[in-house]
Design a protein around this motif. Structure first.
Motif, PDB file in Angstrom:
ATOM      1  N   GLN A   1      70.647  36.511  45.503  1.00  0.00           N
ATOM      2  CA  GLN A   1      69.574  36.927  46.434  1.00  0.00           C
ATOM      3  C   GLN A   1      70.345  37.838  47.314  1.00  0.00           C
ATOM      4  O   GLN A   1      69.758  38.829  47.927  1.00  0.00           O
ATOM      5  N   ALA A   2      71.568  37.167  47.974  1.00  0.00           N
ATOM      6  CA  ALA A   2      72.169  37.843  48.959  1.00  0.00           C
ATOM      7  C   ALA A   2      72.985  39.251  48.490  1.00  0.00           C
ATOM      8  O   ALA A   2      72.626  40.119  49.368  1.00  0.00           O
ATOM      9  N   GLN A   3      73.437  39.167  47.314  1.00  0.00           N
ATOM     10  CA  GLN A   3      73.850  40.385  46.728  1.00  0.00           C
ATOM     11  C   GLN A   3      72.892  41.474  46.787  1.00  0.00           C
ATOM     12  O   GLN A   3      72.846  42.688  46.748  1.00  0.00           O
ATOM     13  N   SER A   4      71.654  41.032  46.185  1.00  0.00           N
ATOM     14  CA  SER A   4      70.594  41.989  46.042  1.00  0.00           C
ATOM     15  C   SER A   4      69.977  42.446  47.291  1.00  0.00           C
ATOM     16  O   SER A   4      69.740  43.924  47.359  1.00  0.00           O
ATOM     17  N   ARG A   5      70.009  41.596  48.160  1.00  0.00           N
ATOM     18  CA  ARG A   5      69.617  42.120  49.669  1.00  0.00           C
ATOM     19  C   ARG A   5      70.721  43.344  49.904  1.00  0.00           C
ATOM     20  O   ARG A   5      70.228  44.109  50.710  1.00  0.00           O
ATOM     21  N   ASP A   6      72.057  43.166  49.953  1.00  0.00           N
ATOM     22  CA  ASP A   6      73.096  43.590  50.376  1.00  0.00           C
ATOM     23  C   ASP A   6      73.061  45.310  49.736  1.00  0.00           C
ATOM     24  O   ASP A   6      73.004  46.226  50.196  1.00  0.00           O
ATOM     25  N   VAL A   7      72.808  45.237  48.444  1.00  0.00           N
ATOM     26  CA  VAL A   7      72.655  46.353  47.604  1.00  0.00           C
ATOM     27  C   VAL A   7      71.393  47.345  48.205  1.00  0.00           C
ATOM     28  O   VAL A   7      71.316  48.495  48.450  1.00  0.00           O
ATOM     29  N   THR A   8      70.440  46.441  48.379  1.00  0.00           N
ATOM     30  CA  THR A   8      68.892  47.345  48.834  1.00  0.00           C
ATOM     31  C   THR A   8      69.082  47.955  50.091  1.00  0.00           C
ATOM     32  O   THR A   8      68.894  48.990  50.368  1.00  0.00           O
ATOM     33  N   CYS A   9      69.862  46.945  51.123  1.00  0.00           N
ATOM     34  CA  CYS A   9      70.106  47.816  52.324  1.00  0.00           C
ATOM     35  C   CYS A   9      70.851  49.136  52.470  1.00  0.00           C
ATOM     36  O   CYS A   9      70.612  49.662  53.192  1.00  0.00           O
TER      37      CYS A   9
ATOM     38  N   ASP B   1      61.237  48.111  50.665  1.00  0.00           N
ATOM     39  CA  ASP B   1      60.112  48.642  51.644  1.00  0.00           C
ATOM     40  C   ASP B   1      60.354  48.242  53.008  1.00  0.00           C
ATOM     41  O   ASP B   1      60.553  49.006  53.941  1.00  0.00           O
ATOM     42  N   ALA B   2      60.786  47.195  53.252  1.00  0.00           N
ATOM     43  CA  ALA B   2      61.081  46.424  54.503  1.00  0.00           C
ATOM     44  C   ALA B   2      62.561  46.820  54.905  1.00  0.00           C
ATOM     45  O   ALA B   2      62.500  47.342  56.065  1.00  0.00           O
ATOM     46  N   ALA B   3      63.553  46.973  54.165  1.00  0.00           N
ATOM     47  CA  ALA B   3      64.869  47.443  54.621  1.00  0.00           C
ATOM     48  C   ALA B   3      64.760  49.087  54.847  1.00  0.00           C
ATOM     49  O   ALA B   3      65.271  49.622  55.746  1.00  0.00           O
ATOM     50  N   LEU B   4      63.779  49.705  54.242  1.00  0.00           N
ATOM     51  CA  LEU B   4      63.820  51.393  54.373  1.00  0.00           C
ATOM     52  C   LEU B   4      63.030  51.654  55.695  1.00  0.00           C
ATOM     53  O   LEU B   4      63.495  52.189  56.546  1.00  0.00           O
ATOM     54  N   ALA B   5      61.927  50.660  56.115  1.00  0.00           N
ATOM     55  CA  ALA B   5      61.483  50.621  57.266  1.00  0.00           C
ATOM     56  C   ALA B   5      62.065  50.422  58.475  1.00  0.00           C
ATOM     57  O   ALA B   5      62.021  50.796  59.532  1.00  0.00           O
ATOM     58  N   SER B   6      62.924  49.454  58.191  1.00  0.00           N
ATOM     59  CA  SER B   6      64.095  48.855  59.429  1.00  0.00           C
ATOM     60  C   SER B   6      64.961  49.997  59.723  1.00  0.00           C
ATOM     61  O   SER B   6      65.097  50.012  60.886  1.00  0.00           O
TER      62      SER B   6
END
Length: 604
Positions: free
Chosen positions: A380-388, A440-445
């Protein structure tokens, strides 16, 4: 916005009993509300007298409890929706198999009936062979063999139908069992919607007591200690606009060196742990201080929130290392203007990459690219990092060219359905790691942080419009074309279908493997007829195109999985034929029989 930092090891001395007190009050409040009590001032007074904490802390306890109940309720609704979809799918499978079962039973009856007729004819013909003249016996024997062949064919069909009927019966039985199991789970999910349940300390750790050794515990007392620490691992103190620093009990202040201090005011029950006591408004306030805290992200925004009387909520959380403090507050971002005078950047999210297309002010393609975003097999942390990181890369690209970003506005389930319809078997595993909401949240942020305007548009038919209008015209993939259609929709440019379609009623467009297909759509009215003023000019047409495209993709599905046909001739016969027709096989190698033979052309 939330910023966080880590406290020192000495924080355990005060935060452990503080968290234990707050969580014990929360569990007591939850038990009384579940028992039928109402949240009233009388209940709050009784609780803060019982636990020796102030009314404001009781309000924080109630807010934390309500957040957990709300989360459990939403999860129960989501779970019930997923189960309901599974029941609908299984019910449809049962109906399809029952229709197929009826058809196979008819085929079985017909095959048995035909086999019996052929058997009777064969017996009659065999009985008359003795009286047939010798000259007619070869023809009679041939007829007898033909009838026997038909009889055996009908018996084989009957045997195959019987095997399939038994298989269908077994499948239908198992599907019905599965449906009953799902309905029981659906009833349980609906019960949880009416009465949401919370397990303080996580249900997983609670169940670990039933198998201590497998879960790494030597004794029940060791598990109980872990369970107690888990139940008091976090607590929150709500912000208060009317107080300095935005909080009554956890008051942050910035020092001259840029670091922060937190003054944590203790309730009456914990006054013995206080490091200092001061008189505030005639009351004695007991408190402790955590000095020299460094917030590495957005410290200036935090300082502005503290000095601007913005509510600042503070959460303390204990992990395996130490206590962490997370500070949440609202930021007053400057309004970013929506300006498409220089173009826009469209973003289309896919299972393992993001397509980005930059267009000019007329809606023409300037540049298109794909950015890899593979989250399958990652934590989950790796996925969040890639997405951000991908979101930050897109925003940096938009900021470089001074353009707004346009993306789709849809939910996870709809996006999964689109990918499932347009994709192939490899998407089955990709969808399990596909996180549209997270991207979507990462892009908006990222857009908010860097001052880039971000707009979400209705995604209806954007993939189809890109495939139909722009893929062949600009030489783009269907995904980059979808990003182009998304950007054009925000710019309110035309989405009319090509003129060739309106004139001929036929449409040539690429499939996912880049091979074109021509769709002949049903004509409900003259395509060349001008549209009425104010009418939805593309909706009905695109609906027909989408239906025809799904049919084309379904028709090509089995053909893509079909194995290449193999010759029934032996290698020697094939090689001999090649040598005999040497003139028709250019470039064939005659030295070694192990070489692959080029396909032969038919003679002119």
């Amino acid at each position: 916005m939330t910023v966080h930092t880590r406290l020192g090891a000495d924080a355990d001395r005060i935060l452990d009993p503080f968290s234990e007190l707050m969580n014990r009050a929360e569990r007591t409040l939850h038990a009384r509300l579940i028992a039928g009590a109402k949240w009233t001032g009388y209940l709050a007074i009784s609780l803060y007298k019982e636990f020796g904490i102030s009314a404001k802390l009781i309000e924080s306890v109630y807010a934390a409890r309500q957040a957990k109940v709300s989360s459990a309720l939403e999860l129960a609704k989501l779970h019930a929706g997923e189960i309901d979809k599974k029941i609908t799918s299984k019910t449809k499978q049962i109906a399809d198999k029952e229709r197929k079962l009826v058809k196979k039973r008819k085929e079985l009856a017909n095959s048995i009936e035909l086999a019996e007729k052929h058997e009777a004819r064969a017996a009659k013909l065999l009985a008359g062979l003795a009286t047939i003249p010798i000259a007619k016996k070869p023809l009679a024997l041939q007829q007898y063999k033909t009838i026997l062949g038909e009889m055996h064919r009908c018996r084989r069909l009957a045997s195959e139908a019987l095997i399939l009927i038994e298989s269908l019966d077994a499948d239908i039985h198992q599907h019905k069992r599965r449906v009953e199991t799902l309905r029981a789970k659906l009833d349980e999910a609906k019960r949880r919607i009416e009465h949401p349940s919370i397990c303080f300390g996580t249900r997983k750790l609670f169940d670990a007591q039933h198998n201590l050794e497998a879960n790494g515990f030597k004794s029940h007392s060791e598990w109980r200690e872990a369970w107690r620490r888990s139940r008091s691992a976090t607590f929150m103190i709500e912000g208060d606009r009317s107080r300095n620093c935005g909080n009554r009990f956890a008051r942050l202040s910035r020092r001259d060196d840029g670091l922060f201090d937190i003054e944590l005011r203790l309730p009456e029950a914990l006054k013995d742990f206080a490091a200092e006591a001061t008189k505030v408004g005639g009351n004695l306030v007991h408190s402790v201080r955590f000095n020299g805290l460094a917030f590495s992200h957005n410290p200036d925004l935090l300082d502005a929130a503290i000095s601007g009387r913005i509510p600042v909520s503070v959460r303390f959380h204990r992990d395996d290392t130490s206590w962490r403090v997370m500070v949440s507050f609202k930021t007053s971002d400057a309004e970013i203007p929506e300006d498409y005078r220089c173009g826009a950047i469209g973003v289309d999210l896919n299972a393992d990459f993001v397509s980005v297309t930059r267009v000019d002010r007329h809606g023409n393609v300037v540049e298109a690219l794909d950015i890899p975003m593979v989250t399958y097999g990652k934590s989950q942390a790796q996925s969040r990092d890639v997405t951000c990181k991908v979101a930050a890369e897109i925003v940096a690209y938009a900021k470089k060219h001074g353009l707004p970003i346009v993306s789709e506005e849809l939910d996870f389930e709809k996006k999964k359905l689109v990918l499932k319809l347009e994709g192939d078997a490899r998407y089955a595993r990709m969808l399990s790691s596909f996180a549209y909401s997270q991207f979507d949240a990462a892009l908006a942020s990222a857009c908010a942080r860097h001052g880039v305007f971000h707009k979400r548009v209705n995604p209806a038919y954007t993939s189809l419009i890109g495939r139909v209008k722009f893929a062949r015209r600009y030489g783009l993939s269907v995904h980059r074309s979808a990003a182009l259609a998304i950007a054009r929709r925000a710019m309110q440019l035309s989405e009319e279908l090509p003129l060739s379609f309106r004139e001929s009623g036929k449409l040539t467009l690429p499939l996912n493997d880049a091979h074109p297909v021509t769709l002949e759509l049903p004509v409900r009215k003259d395509p060349a007829q001008p549209k009425a003023v104010g009418s939805r000019h593309v909706g009905p047409d695109l609906k027909g195109v989408a239906k025809a495209l799904r049919g084309a993709l379904a028709a090509r599905g089995p053909s893509r999985r079909k194995r290449p046909s193999r010759s029934v001739m032996g290698w020697g016969e094939l090689r001999s034929m090649v040598r005999r027709r040497r003139r028709d096989v250019p470039g064939a190698d005659t030295q070694s029989g192990s070489q692959r033979v080029a396909p032969m052309r038919s003679p002119a």
